[in-house]
Design a protein around this motif. Structure first.
Motif, PDB file in Angstrom:
ATOM      1  N   TRP A   1       0.832  -1.195   0.000  1.00 37.78           N
ATOM      2  CA  TRP A   1       0.000   0.000   0.000  1.00 37.78           C
ATOM      3  C   TRP A   1       0.874   1.254   0.000  1.00 37.78           C
ATOM      4  CZ3 TRP A   1      -4.291  -0.754   4.302  1.00 37.78           C
ATOM      5  CH2 TRP A   1      -5.110  -1.846   3.948  1.00 37.78           C
ATOM      6  N   VAL A   2       1.963   1.195   0.751  1.00 40.76           N
ATOM      7  CA  VAL A   2       2.847   2.369   0.865  1.00 40.76           C
ATOM      8  C   VAL A   2       3.317   2.816  -0.517  1.00 40.76           C
ATOM      9  CG1 VAL A   2       5.023   3.231   1.797  1.00 40.76           C
ATOM     10  CG2 VAL A   2       3.574   1.735   3.201  1.00 40.76           C
ATOM     11  N   GLY A   3       3.732   1.872  -1.344  1.00 36.33           N
ATOM     12  CA  GLY A   3       4.189   2.200  -2.693  1.00 36.33           C
ATOM     13  C   GLY A   3       3.084   2.712  -3.591  1.00 36.33           C
ATOM     14  N   MET A   4       1.848   2.331  -3.301  1.00 42.17           N
ATOM     15  CA  MET A   4       0.727   2.751  -4.134  1.00 42.17           C
ATOM     16  C   MET A   4       0.442   4.249  -4.010  1.00 42.17           C
ATOM     17  SD  MET A   4      -1.884  -0.457  -3.571  1.00 42.17           S
ATOM     18  CE  MET A   4      -3.189   0.298  -4.552  1.00 42.17           C
TER      19      MET A   4
ATOM     20  N   GLN B   1      -1.112   1.177  13.007  1.00 40.90           N
ATOM     21  CA  GLN B   1      -0.160   0.357  12.253  1.00 40.90           C
ATOM     22  C   GLN B   1      -0.152   0.727  10.770  1.00 40.90           C
ATOM     23  OE1 GLN B   1      -0.064  -4.017  13.851  1.00 40.90           O
ATOM     24  NE2 GLN B   1      -1.947  -3.038  14.611  1.00 40.90           N
ATOM     25  N   ILE B   2      -1.310   1.077  10.231  1.00 44.81           N
ATOM     26  CA  ILE B   2      -1.370   1.523   8.839  1.00 44.81           C
ATOM     27  C   ILE B   2      -0.509   2.771   8.657  1.00 44.81           C
ATOM     28  CG2 ILE B   2      -2.901   2.577   7.111  1.00 44.81           C
ATOM     29  CD1 ILE B   2      -5.105   0.673   8.096  1.00 44.81           C
ATOM     30  N   ILE B   3      -0.655   3.720   9.579  1.00 44.15           N
ATOM     31  CA  ILE B   3       0.147   4.945   9.499  1.00 44.15           C
ATOM     32  C   ILE B   3       1.612   4.637   9.810  1.00 44.15           C
ATOM     33  CG2 ILE B   3       0.480   7.240  10.490  1.00 44.15           C
ATOM     34  CD1 ILE B   3      -2.568   7.265  11.059  1.00 44.15           C
ATOM     35  N   GLY B   4       1.842   3.796  10.809  1.00 42.22           N
ATOM     36  CA  GLY B   4       3.209   3.440  11.173  1.00 42.22           C
ATOM     37  C   GLY B   4       3.967   2.738  10.060  1.00 42.22           C
ATOM     38  N   ALA B   5       3.242   2.012   9.231  1.00 41.86           N
ATOM     39  CA  ALA B   5       3.884   1.296   8.123  1.00 41.86           C
ATOM     40  C   ALA B   5       4.330   2.220   7.001  1.00 41.86           C
ATOM     41  CB  ALA B   5       2.938   0.234   7.566  1.00 41.86           C
ATOM     42  N   GLY B   6       3.847   3.466   7.027  1.00 40.84           N
ATOM     43  CA  GLY B   6       4.271   4.416   6.006  1.00 40.84           C
ATOM     44  C   GLY B   6       3.157   5.039   5.199  1.00 40.84           C
ATOM     45  N   ILE B   7       1.907   4.757   5.555  1.00 39.01           N
ATOM     46  CA  ILE B   7       0.789   5.442   4.896  1.00 39.01           C
ATOM     47  C   ILE B   7       0.706   6.845   5.490  1.00 39.01           C
ATOM     48  CG2 ILE B   7      -1.674   5.458   4.453  1.00 39.01           C
ATOM     49  CD1 ILE B   7      -0.157   3.219   3.020  1.00 39.01           C
TER      50      ILE B   7
ATOM     51  N   PRO C   1      -0.947  10.289   6.153  1.00 40.07           N
ATOM     52  CA  PRO C   1      -2.272  10.926   6.122  1.00 40.07           C
ATOM     53  C   PRO C   1      -2.310  12.228   5.329  1.00 40.07           C
ATOM     54  CG  PRO C   1      -1.710  10.211   8.350  1.00 40.07           C
ATOM     55  CD  PRO C   1      -0.463  10.086   7.523  1.00 40.07           C
ATOM     56  N   ASP C   2      -1.135  12.798   5.025  1.00 43.12           N
ATOM     57  CA  ASP C   2      -1.102  13.996   4.189  1.00 43.12           C
ATOM     58  C   ASP C   2      -1.137  13.651   2.695  1.00 43.12           C
ATOM     59  OD1 ASP C   2      -0.986  15.820   6.297  1.00 43.12           O
ATOM     60  OD2 ASP C   2       1.189  15.615   6.473  1.00 43.12           O
ATOM     61  N   ARG C   3      -0.814  12.408   2.366  1.00 40.43           N
ATOM     62  CA  ARG C   3      -0.798  11.973   0.969  1.00 40.43           C
ATOM     63  C   ARG C   3      -1.967  11.059   0.635  1.00 40.43           C
ATOM     64  NH1 ARG C   3       4.547   8.924   0.243  1.00 40.43           N
ATOM     65  NH2 ARG C   3       3.938   8.933  -1.963  1.00 40.43           N
ATOM     66  N   SER C   4      -2.451  10.349   1.629  1.00 40.15           N
ATOM     67  CA  SER C   4      -3.550   9.405   1.444  1.00 40.15           C
ATOM     68  C   SER C   4      -4.672   9.733   2.407  1.00 40.15           C
ATOM     69  CB  SER C   4      -3.069   7.969   1.705  1.00 40.15           C
ATOM     70  OG  SER C   4      -2.023   7.609   0.814  1.00 40.15           O
ATOM     71  N   VAL C   5      -5.865   9.247   2.096  1.00 41.20           N
ATOM     72  CA  VAL C   5      -7.001   9.408   2.991  1.00 41.20           C
ATOM     73  C   VAL C   5      -7.061   8.174   3.893  1.00 41.20           C
ATOM     74  CG1 VAL C   5      -9.490   9.702   3.170  1.00 41.20           C
ATOM     75  CG2 VAL C   5      -8.243  10.771   1.273  1.00 41.20           C
TER      76      VAL C   5
END
Length: 339
Positions: free
Chosen positions: A36-39, A74-80, A82-86
């Motif tokens: 997801w991070v790369g997406m 964990q989603i945010i910690g993994a590299g998602i 919140p300023d780039r993705s919803v």
């Protein structure tokens, strides 16, 4: 056909994670989260916590609340970012269930009955404990996707049938009422090989593992996970080779190390030629710790600052709801509902 990317140069992608355990595990990370991070570079990305879906398992209120926040952290910690993705929590967007009812009224009973996961899970649960929520789960999943006009949806093999139902419902609605929904396509995630249970390497790593020692949790202390790797089940003999049929334990460790490091399995086999199983276990444990420790640290930081975590989720919910409301209003206008 509607196009979600009319206001952006990027197509839109959506994926949700269920908060069904106190921590996500290594298979969740390698198979989904890390990809997801790369997406985020390629797509306008919406990533959510599917807590409505997880209610099907009847968690306690405390479990559901804490697991929802832990999954988001964990989603945010993994590299998602919140300023780039919803990044949002499903239950904060009531339009999901509003659209689900519309789609449920367009879904044939026979079509819903043929969903493989429903048949498998209802057979295990039995008639008396199979709820209607389990039956309508794929329709809610369709609403999750269609409400954001997603172009691409990352799916594994176990979700392909649900995505086909989503596509059918979008096309059915569009045919009856005019172009309204984007008909989504599958976004095939890169294969990371089999990530199996450390104690039962012929079984997939899962939160329902027979022994907790076979599961690598992202939020566990790195020392605890290292101990699990060192006690991982291996196989007879001493040669480090990749052969899932005859050496599932060693092959699983090689798969994990390859997925983490990006080194092809054949090259790893060469590198460990003449070495012992213990050397492989230590190498895998160290590689996983290096990868996962920063994720754990960031997630725990967010969980220690609930106000900041909830602020990020509220902001994501506001962005998500703007899109969800627009879709729901368009649907209601077409079918003659007031909103």
């Amino acid at each position: 056909m509607p196009n979600s990317s009319t206001a952006t140069a990027k197509p839109r992608a959506l994926s949700l994670a269920q908060p069904t355990a106190d921590s996500m595990h290594l298979g969740n990370y390698l198979g989904a989260l890390r990809q997801w991070v790369g997406m985020q570079d390629e797509f306008e990305a919406f990533f959510g916590v599917a807590n409505l879906h997880s209610y099907n398992e009847w968690p306690s209120p405390e479990e559901l609340h804490e697991r929802t926040l832990a999954t988001a952290a964990q989603i945010i910690g993994a590299g998602i970012d919140p300023d780039r993705s919803v990044v949002f929590v499903q239950s904060q967007i009531p339009e999901h269930t509003q659209l689900m009812w519309t789609l449920a009224c367009m879904t044939g009973f026979g079509q819903a009955s043929r969903m493989t996961q429903f048949k498998d899970k209802s057979a295990k649960r039995g008639v008396d404990t199979t709820n209607v929520g389990l039956f309508t789960y794929p329709i809610l999943m369709a609403a999750d996707i269609l409400i954001y006009q997603a172009d691409k949806v990352p799916v594994g093999e176990d979700q392909r049938q649900h995505l086909e139902l989503t596509r059918d419902l979008a096309e059915r609605f569009n045919a009856r009422y005019g172009d309204t929904f984007v008909v989504p396509d599958a976004h095939i995630l890169a294969s990371v090989g089999k990530i199996q249970d450390l104690q039962e390497p012929t079984a997939k790593m899962s939160k329902s593992a027979a022994s907790p020692n076979g599961l690598i949790n992202l939020l566990d202390d790195p020392k605890k996970n290292t101990k699990k790797f060192k006690s991982a089940v291996t196989d007879s003999g001493s040669e480090i080779t990749y052969d899932f049929e005859n050496k599932p334990g060693v092959s699983n460790l090689l798969s994990i190390l390859s997925a983490i490091s990006g080194t092809p399995v054949p090259q790893l086999v060469e590198e460990f030629d003449g070495k012992l199983y213990g050397h492989l276990k230590v190498a895998v444990a160290e590689a996983v710790a290096d990868e996962v420790s920063p994720i754990r640290a960031r997630a725990l930081e967010l969980l220690d600052d609930r106000a900041e975590l909830e602020r990020l989720l509220d902001r994501g919910a506001e962005k998500a709801r703007t899109v969800a409301y627009a879709t729901t209003k368009a649907v209601y206008d077409k079918i003659g509902m007031l909103i």
